[in-house]
Design a protein around this motif. Structure first.
Motif, mmCIF file in Angstrom:
data_model
loop_
_atom_site.group_PDB
_atom_site.id
_atom_site.type_symbol
_atom_site.label_atom_id
_atom_site.label_comp_id
_atom_site.label_asym_id
_atom_site.label_seq_id
_atom_site.Cartn_x
_atom_site.Cartn_y
_atom_site.Cartn_z
ATOM 1 N N GLY B 22 13.546 -37.664 63.592
ATOM 2 C CA GLY B 22 14.158 -38.417 62.498
ATOM 3 C C GLY B 22 15.051 -39.531 63.012
ATOM 4 O O GLY B 22 14.980 -39.911 64.181
ATOM 5 N N ILE B 23 15.881 -40.031 62.102
ATOM 6 C CA ILE B 23 16.769 -41.151 62.452
ATOM 7 C C ILE B 23 18.140 -40.610 62.845
ATOM 8 O O ILE B 23 18.820 -39.963 62.039
ATOM 9 N N ALA B 182 25.102 -45.417 58.961
ATOM 10 C CA ALA B 182 25.111 -44.129 59.673
ATOM 11 C C ALA B 182 24.953 -42.968 58.689
ATOM 12 O O ALA B 182 24.278 -41.980 58.976
ATOM 13 N N ALA B 183 25.552 -43.110 57.518
ATOM 14 C CA ALA B 183 25.493 -42.040 56.516
ATOM 15 C C ALA B 183 24.083 -41.831 55.983
ATOM 16 O O ALA B 183 23.750 -40.748 55.480
ATOM 17 N N ARG B 184 23.242 -42.860 56.079
ATOM 18 C CA ARG B 184 21.874 -42.741 55.565
ATOM 19 C C ARG B 184 20.914 -42.121 56.579
ATOM 20 O O ARG B 184 19.749 -41.891 56.269
ATOM 21 N N GLY B 185 21.379 -41.878 57.815
ATOM 22 C CA GLY B 185 20.497 -41.295 58.830
ATOM 23 C C GLY B 185 20.328 -39.799 58.622
ATOM 24 O O GLY B 185 20.902 -39.197 57.713
ATOM 25 N N PRO B 202 25.056 -36.100 58.867
ATOM 26 C CA PRO B 202 26.133 -37.043 58.535
ATOM 27 C C PRO B 202 27.254 -36.377 57.730
ATOM 28 O O PRO B 202 28.436 -36.627 57.989
ATOM 29 N N ALA B 203 26.905 -35.516 56.795
ATOM 30 C CA ALA B 203 27.932 -34.870 55.968
ATOM 31 C C ALA B 203 28.882 -34.045 56.841
ATOM 32 O O ALA B 203 30.110 -34.085 56.664
#
Lengths: 230, 223
Positions: B22-23, B182-185, B202-203
């Motif tokens: 993934g990212i 970064a939060a969307r990775g 990210p959370a």
């Protein structure tokens, strides 16, 4: 102090930019997409690029400085301390202020890009200029440094400061918003009325406005305050 | 999986880390070692000690795509289509295969209109798109992006985000100073002074950073 754009047009091949209007004292934000002409506009104001037609007239401006997007272009010193001195500054307080004292004897171009940007901005902002042009000052800075820069810029008084940026979340408090769209510079007006006319405002700002919250300005603390207000 | 163990290089010190498919975004203060970390992942730099294995292979034995923060630094050819085809040419692929691969990636990324232009004519954002196409054309196993978004506007960032999601590269590792990006990775690493302080979703990582400016402003301003 004023800066007048009189029917200015810059042409480069198929690309062109038209600008008309007056920048008065205060903090101005010029927003626009990549390639829209923000840097060209900054270079024209600095006198480093001539308009194809029209004129840019300064009124009561006796000192000006441009901070270019890429800090490498400004480097003249062989060490970090020497770089500070090349701006006519005492290196000790400058380097202490940006936490780079331990790197005072290294070559500026061996710093990380963010560190070099920090050094460059500290040198630029240590002096007062009637006209200060900041081209993408936030690029390469980390989140902490962006916030610190916003605070410093928000406290800046006197003179004309123009911020050219496509930054999405971190802004200082500004007085006036301009926007480049389809080859033309548009005056969106004074804050906070300019917010409703800002066509390509960042998503977060648009979201806050469309939720009915009243935004006084666009600094991180203004956004949080607006959201917390009932 | 990307597995790192006993990694030492310049100021980088990572004892153990596993990165899933993934990212993955890499964040941290200026000078924390993000670019050094990316150079290790891509095989540009070899570790002084320890190792990195990407699905059991070293980075230099893996197909890697790299996009620099300043694509100008990596430009080799004057014409966009030649630039995108560069790695296929260097690996002596037949012309027909090269041409069809360039057309396919240009179509996927919606940059067909750029193919006959010169690199010099492009805007900064367009150069990033071409650099990304040149990195993706050989279908790499890992794509490494070094602050590609620092000179892009929001529209371009979303466009690239969409491309990264649809390109089917098993591992994307990117460093960014945009916390919203970064939060969307899928996975997040937080580096400080060369050490890995936090890693996870990210959370989870941002929960550890909620008192710092690294916490996404859009999360603080939930409306």
């Amino acid at each position: 102090m004023k800066l007048h754009f009189n029917a200015v047009r810059a042409n480069r091949g198929d690309w062109s930019l038209a600008a008309q209007g007056t920048f008065c004292e205060g903090m101005h934000l010029v927003s626009g997409d990549v390639g829209s002409g923000k840097s060209t506009l900054a270079l024209m104001i600095a006198g480093l690029f001539s308009p194809t037609v029209g004129s840019i007239v300064s009124d009561g401006i006796s000192s000006k400085m441009i901070s270019m997007q890429f800090p490498e272009y400004h480097v003249t010193g062989l060490t970090v301390a020497e770089e500070c001195r090349s701006w006519g500054l005492d290196s000790d307080p400058i380097l202490s202020g940006i936490n780079l004292n331990h790197k005072r004897d290294v070559a500026p171009l061996t710093l990380s890009r963010g560190e070099l940007k920090r050094l460059h901005l500290a040198c630029v902002l240590a002096k007062k200029y009637d006209l200060l042009l900041l081209d993408e000052p936030f690029s390469s800075l980390d989140a902490r440094e962006k916030e610190r820069l916003c605070e410093i810029l928000s406290q800046r008084t006197g003179g004309i400061t123009i911020l050219f940026t496509h930054e999405q979340t971190c802004f200082p408090q500004v007085d006036h918003i301009w926007e480049i769209q389809q080859g033309e510079l548009f005056d969106r007006g004074e804050m906070p009325e300019a917010l409703t006319r800002w066509m390509h405002a960042p998503t977060l700002i648009k979201k806050i406005i469309s939720s009915g919250k009243i935004l006084k300005n666009i600094s991180p603390s203004d956004l949080q305050e607006a959201v917390c207000r009932t | 999986m990307i597995v790192m163990s006993g990694l030492r290089c310049r100021n980088i010190r990572i004892d153990s880390l596993t990165i899933p498919h993934g990212i993955t975004s890499v964040i941290g203060p200026n000078g924390s070692g993000k670019t050094s970390f990316l150079r290790l992942c891509s095989g540009i730099t070899e570790p002084e000690a320890g190792e990195i294995l990407i699905d059991c292979k070293k980075p230099r034995e893996t197909d890697v795509g790299w996009v620099n923060e300043f694509p100008d630094k990596n430009i080799l050819f004057s014409r966009v289509s030649d630039e995108i085809a560069s790695c296929l040419r260097f690996s002596h692929r037949p012309c027909s295969e090269k041409d069809s691969a360039v057309l396919a990636i240009a179509e996927t990324m919606d940059i067909m209109h750029l193919l006959d232009r010169t690199m010099r004519e492009l805007s900064g954002g367009e150069k990033v798109l071409v650099a990304l196409a040149a990195a993706l054309v050989q279908r790499p196993k890992i794509l490494v992006l070094d602050e590609y978004d620092s000179h892009l506007d929001e529209t371009r960032c979303f466009q690239i985000e969409h491309i990264l999601r649809s390109c089917a590269v098993p591992y994307v590792i990117r460093c960014t100073q945009q916390m919203e990006t970064a939060a969307r990775g899928d996975y997040l690493l937080y580096l400080e002074e060369g050490s890995l302080l936090y890693n996870g979703s990210p959370a989870r990582v941002f929960a550890s950073l909620c008192q710092t400016p690294f916490y996404p402003l859009s999360w603080r301003c939930e409306v």
